[in-house]
Design an enzyme around this catalytic site. Structure first.
Site, PDB file in Angstrom:
ATOM      1  CG  ASP A 101      73.013  54.358 -31.381  1.00 34.07           C
ATOM      2  OD1 ASP A 101      72.447  54.485 -32.493  1.00 34.07           O
ATOM      3  OD2 ASP A 101      72.662  55.014 -30.379  1.00 34.07           O
TER       4      ASP A 101
ATOM      5  CG  ASP B  81      65.682  54.936 -34.011  1.00 34.11           C
ATOM      6  OD1 ASP B  81      66.311  54.281 -33.158  1.00 34.11           O
ATOM      7  OD2 ASP B  81      65.769  56.177 -34.113  1.00 34.11           O
TER       8      ASP B  81
ATOM      9  CB  THR C 234      71.509  56.469 -37.274  1.00 37.07           C
ATOM     10  OG1 THR C 234      72.079  55.157 -37.206  1.00 37.07           O
ATOM     11  CG2 THR C 234      71.138  56.800 -38.699  1.00 37.07           C
TER      12      THR C 234
ATOM     13  CG  ASN D  58      65.431  62.741 -27.537  1.00 35.39           C
ATOM     14  OD1 ASN D  58      66.463  63.372 -27.317  1.00 35.39           O
ATOM     15  ND2 ASN D  58      65.332  61.830 -28.492  1.00 35.39           N
TER      16      ASN D  58
ATOM     17  CD  GLU E 101      69.509  63.519 -31.049  1.00 33.71           C
ATOM     18  OE1 GLU E 101      69.287  62.304 -31.163  1.00 33.71           O
ATOM     19  OE2 GLU E 101      70.668  63.993 -31.046  1.00 33.71           O
TER      20      GLU E 101
ATOM     21  CG  ASN F 280      72.056  60.028 -31.803  1.00 37.61           C
ATOM     22  OD1 ASN F 280      72.071  59.082 -31.014  1.00 37.61           O
ATOM     23  ND2 ASN F 280      71.426  59.969 -32.976  1.00 37.61           N
TER      24      ASN F 280
ATOM     25  CG  HIS G 279      64.094  59.661 -33.695  1.00 36.55           C
ATOM     26  ND1 HIS G 279      63.460  60.876 -33.613  1.00 36.55           N
ATOM     27  CD2 HIS G 279      63.712  58.972 -32.579  1.00 36.55           C
ATOM     28  CE1 HIS G 279      62.743  60.936 -32.501  1.00 36.55           C
ATOM     29  NE2 HIS G 279      62.871  59.791 -31.861  1.00 36.55           N
ATOM     30  CG  ASP G 280      68.465  56.367 -35.911  1.00 32.34           C
ATOM     31  OD1 ASP G 280      68.623  57.573 -35.632  1.00 32.34           O
ATOM     32  OD2 ASP G 280      68.736  55.438 -35.134  1.00 32.34           O
TER      33      ASP G 280
HETATM   34  C1  BDR Z   1      68.162  59.206 -31.548  1.00 32.02           C
HETATM   35  O1  BDR Z   1      68.437  58.648 -30.271  1.00 32.02           O
HETATM   36  C2  BDR Z   1      68.352  57.247 -30.309  1.00 32.02           C
HETATM   37  O2  BDR Z   1      67.645  56.757 -29.216  1.00 32.02           O
HETATM   38  C3  BDR Z   1      67.710  56.889 -31.624  1.00 32.02           C
HETATM   39  O3  BDR Z   1      68.239  55.675 -32.118  1.00 32.02           O
HETATM   40  C4  BDR Z   1      68.043  58.050 -32.521  1.00 32.02           C
HETATM   41  O4  BDR Z   1      69.281  57.855 -33.174  1.00 32.02           O
HETATM   42  C5  BDR Z   1      66.937  60.074 -31.429  1.00 32.02           C
HETATM   43  O5  BDR Z   1      67.167  61.122 -30.537  1.00 32.02           O
HETATM   44 CA    CA Z   2      70.376  55.717 -33.240  1.00 30.57          CA
END
Ligand code: BDR
Ligand code: CA
Length: 309
Positions: free
Chosen positions: A8, A12, A128, A166, A172, A174, A247-248
């Site tokens: 997406d 990252d 990712t 986050n 998280e 995703n 992250h990715d």
């Molecule tokens: C994930 O959320 C997205 O914002 C980033 O691309 C990463 O895949 C981190 O939590």
């Molecule tokens: Ca991502």
């Protein structure tokens, strides 16, 4: 190694895509897109733009549009434009005169086709973004779980409450975006033998692997087309925050450089509703999910800079 990137983009994700394009060990069979950091129109456009700007030949990395909404149609898409910019690439346009076009086949149709036209265990997926496309694949073609070599994911949190989410305290991004999809994918590890290697927020937030102004300076001083793109898109988050986690890239590096991670097997339960939406509860010992628990940050940073050169 034959690989599909399901993503997406997202800054990252774009970094992971650039590093894949520049790696001769990887053959990209497809880039499939999904709603996540930005809507699926922007995610698809961003994948095309990154590939073209990096000098990708037509067909080197064909792009297939995937899900525009979470699996559960009552859910609304959630985006992350505050972090990634309105266009998802830090408001930078890496390819203003884009010529490449997305493929006509849908992401899930392409995944089904690829798995039936390749030998068992020949293809790995690096996912990712929210896991909507992967869950749809597994629902449509249950044998995909055993046909896939490995599924590398960035998503979830695997330290039972030590790392704060986050999006919410527990989740998280995703997994929060599409918790039903995350649950289907994770349950396939337990029930259908899908082999998952997961990088959760607890490892991808490793401070020593984050990009700060110094690292940005090093990236910007590398003379390569892809480092130049990385340098431009990374400016945006660093104007707003003091660091940016890649992250990715952890999901990609666990495919390319498994030796820099210490992994642990576990069983994972994903919650889908209420205030625990997207939360993982993990029991370590055995199970079919391998979680990256520690990373050698010196080697991570070296592979990052080498990979951009
Ligand atoms: C994930 O959320 C997205 O914002 C980033 O691309 C990463 O895949 C981190 O939590
Ligand atoms: Ca991502």
């Amino acid at each position: 190694m034959k690989v599909v990137l399901d993503m997406d983009p997202g800054i990252d994700d774009a970094m992971a895509l650039l590093l894949t394009l520049n790696n001769s060990r990887l053959e990209i069979l497809a880039v499939t897109t999904v709603s996540g950091n930005v809507n699926v129109d922007k995610a698809t456009l961003n994948a095309l733009k990154i590939i073209e700007a990096a000098g990708g030949r037509c067909g080197q990395a064909p792009v297939y549009r995937g899900a525009g909404r979470p699996l559960n149609k009552r859910r609304h898409p959630v985006y992350s434009e505050d972090i990634h910019g309105r266009n998802g690439l830090g408001n930078v346009d890496p390819s203003p005169r884009l010529r490449a076009k997305e493929e006509k086949t849908s992401a899930v149709d392409k995944l089904v086709e690829l798995l039936s036209s390749h030998k068992k265990k020949e293809i790995s997926i690096v996912a990712t973004g929210p896991l909507t496309n992967i869950a749809m694949l597994l629902q449509r073609e249950p044998s995909a779980a055993k046909k896939l070599n490995q599924l590398y994911i960035m998503g979830g949190i695997y330290d039972n409450g030590l790392t704060k989410g986050n999006v919410t305290k527990h989740a998280e991004f995703n997994f929060f975006c599409d918790p039903e999809a995350a649950k289907i994918v994770i349950d396939n590890a337990e029930r259908k033998g899908l082999s998952i290697i997961a990088s959760g927020l607890d490892i991808t937030s490793t401070s020593a692997c984050a990009i700060r102004n110094d690292e940005l300076g090093m990236i910007c001083s590398i003379r390569s087309k892809i480092a130049d793109i990385a340098c431009k898109i990374l400016q945006y988050p660093l104007r707003n925050y003091s660091f940016f986690n890649l992250h990715d890239v952890f999901a990609l590096f666990s495919l390319l450089y498994p030796e820099i991670f210490r992994t642990q097997r576990c069983r994972v339960r994903v919650y889908t509703s209420g205030r625990h939406r997207g939360k993982c509860v993990v029991s370590y010992g055995n199970g079919n999910v391998q979680v990256n628990r520690q990373v050698n940050s010196v080697r991570f940073n070296k592979y990052l800079l080498d990979g951009l050169a």
